[in-house]
Design an enzyme around this catalytic site. Sequence first.
Site, mmCIF file in Angstrom:
data_model
loop_
_atom_site.group_PDB
_atom_site.id
_atom_site.type_symbol
_atom_site.label_atom_id
_atom_site.label_comp_id
_atom_site.label_asym_id
_atom_site.label_seq_id
_atom_site.Cartn_x
_atom_site.Cartn_y
_atom_site.Cartn_z
ATOM 1 N N TYR A 9 0.657 -1.062 -0.048
ATOM 2 C CA TYR A 9 0.050 0.093 -0.040
ATOM 3 C C TYR A 9 0.920 1.397 0.111
ATOM 4 O O TYR A 9 2.183 1.193 0.036
ATOM 5 C CB TYR A 9 -1.065 -0.132 1.213
ATOM 6 C CG TYR A 9 -0.279 0.344 2.663
ATOM 7 C CD1 TYR A 9 0.751 -0.678 3.153
ATOM 8 C CD2 TYR A 9 -0.391 1.484 3.291
ATOM 9 C CE1 TYR A 9 1.158 -0.320 4.359
ATOM 10 C CE2 TYR A 9 -0.037 1.837 4.534
ATOM 11 C CZ TYR A 9 1.016 0.906 5.058
ATOM 12 O OH TYR A 9 1.475 1.176 6.323
ATOM 13 N N GLU B 191 12.490 2.148 14.336
ATOM 14 C CA GLU B 191 11.523 3.397 13.938
ATOM 15 C C GLU B 191 10.306 3.110 14.940
ATOM 16 O O GLU B 191 10.354 2.537 15.840
ATOM 17 C CB GLU B 191 11.062 3.064 12.402
ATOM 18 C CG GLU B 191 10.373 1.695 12.292
ATOM 19 C CD GLU B 191 9.870 1.711 10.783
ATOM 20 O OE1 GLU B 191 9.743 2.547 10.099
ATOM 21 O OE2 GLU B 191 9.646 0.292 10.305
HETATM 22 N N1 PMP Z 1 7.205 3.647 9.479
HETATM 23 C C1 PMP Z 1 6.234 3.143 9.423
HETATM 24 C C2 PMP Z 1 6.060 1.650 9.976
HETATM 25 C C3 PMP Z 1 5.045 3.499 8.633
HETATM 26 O O1 PMP Z 1 4.101 2.451 8.645
HETATM 27 C C4 PMP Z 1 5.213 4.750 8.315
HETATM 28 C C5 PMP Z 1 3.817 5.117 7.596
HETATM 29 N N2 PMP Z 1 2.638 5.812 8.440
HETATM 30 C C6 PMP Z 1 6.102 5.415 8.248
HETATM 31 C C7 PMP Z 1 7.347 4.961 8.874
HETATM 32 C C8 PMP Z 1 6.276 6.932 7.689
HETATM 33 O O2 PMP Z 1 6.335 6.965 6.373
HETATM 34 P P1 PMP Z 1 5.712 8.360 5.595
HETATM 35 O O3 PMP Z 1 6.733 9.389 5.834
HETATM 36 O O4 PMP Z 1 6.078 7.689 4.038
HETATM 37 O O5 PMP Z 1 4.348 8.382 5.824
#
Ligand code: PMP
Length: 280
Positions: free
Chosen positions: A31, A175
């Site tokens: 996604y 993260e």
């Molecule tokens: N890490 C994870 C596990 C995520 O699901 C997301 C998205 N919500 C992010 C980091 C941040 O990604 P983005 O900056 O592309 O929204």
Amino acid sequence: MIVYLNGEFLPLAEAKIPVLDRGFIFGDGIYEVIPVYDGQLFRIQEHLQRLENSLAKIQLINPYTRADWLRFMNVLIERNGGGSQTIYLQVTRGVEKRQHHFPDSVTPTVLMTSSPFSAPVKVTQGYTAITRPDIRWLRCDIKSTALLGNVLLRQEAIANDAKETILIRDGYLTEGAATNVFIVIKGVVMTPPKTNFILHGITRDVLIEFLQRAGIPCQETPVSESQLRTADEIWLTSTSLEVAPVTRLDNKPVGSGQVGAVWSHAWDVFQTFKQQALNQ
Ligand code: PMP
């Protein structure tokens, strides 16, 4: 709400997916979440690149060209009234009798939805986070719809009145359950490198780029658990949060316990460059 499903635009209530869809049965799909500010897709090429990467990593052929994706998204935005929206899109390996291995030939299922998005405002109080061991699999770089690990970890945050769960694997920060994490130590901004242990967040990349442009360098380097716990500042990034400060970690203050000066500067830089990009 109007959604896009396999070539058609239709009301959400009329969008139906067969129960044998491999997305439903196995979580066999990927996604994207893409922000739209005042009718304009932000960093769309980067999102389409990550989409292509995710599809390639699960050996699923991209059903559309970039031009097709853009056309469908822009129609979806317009049909949902323009303004600021969040586009959610997912591609699954389609509908087949249940067996683990890939079907010989199958048409992927493509769904896109839109929901209203209000861009975050600059907070004066920071967020609370907890830490947990990173119990997820070893391919967190794939933006897979199979998010049970992330779901359980985020739920722990909610159960503990926290905004996010920050994850530790083998003594190192990875993260958040749905965010990337930055720390600041003595004015130096750091974030873990892009490996298979983290999702390669678009906001993470955008923030690093904007910080560099503003002369605030950011090191992409492994961050140990002890660095996380003694950091002066901790930030979370994601499409919906942009860049958000964490001021309590596991019930202890982060640095002074107030939102940090470097974060405040980074927030302003992020807004300025984002607005410039949207005005171009
Ligand atoms: N890490 C994870 C596990 C995520 O699901 C997301 C998205 N919500 C992010 C980091 C941040 O990604 P983005 O900056 O592309 O929204």
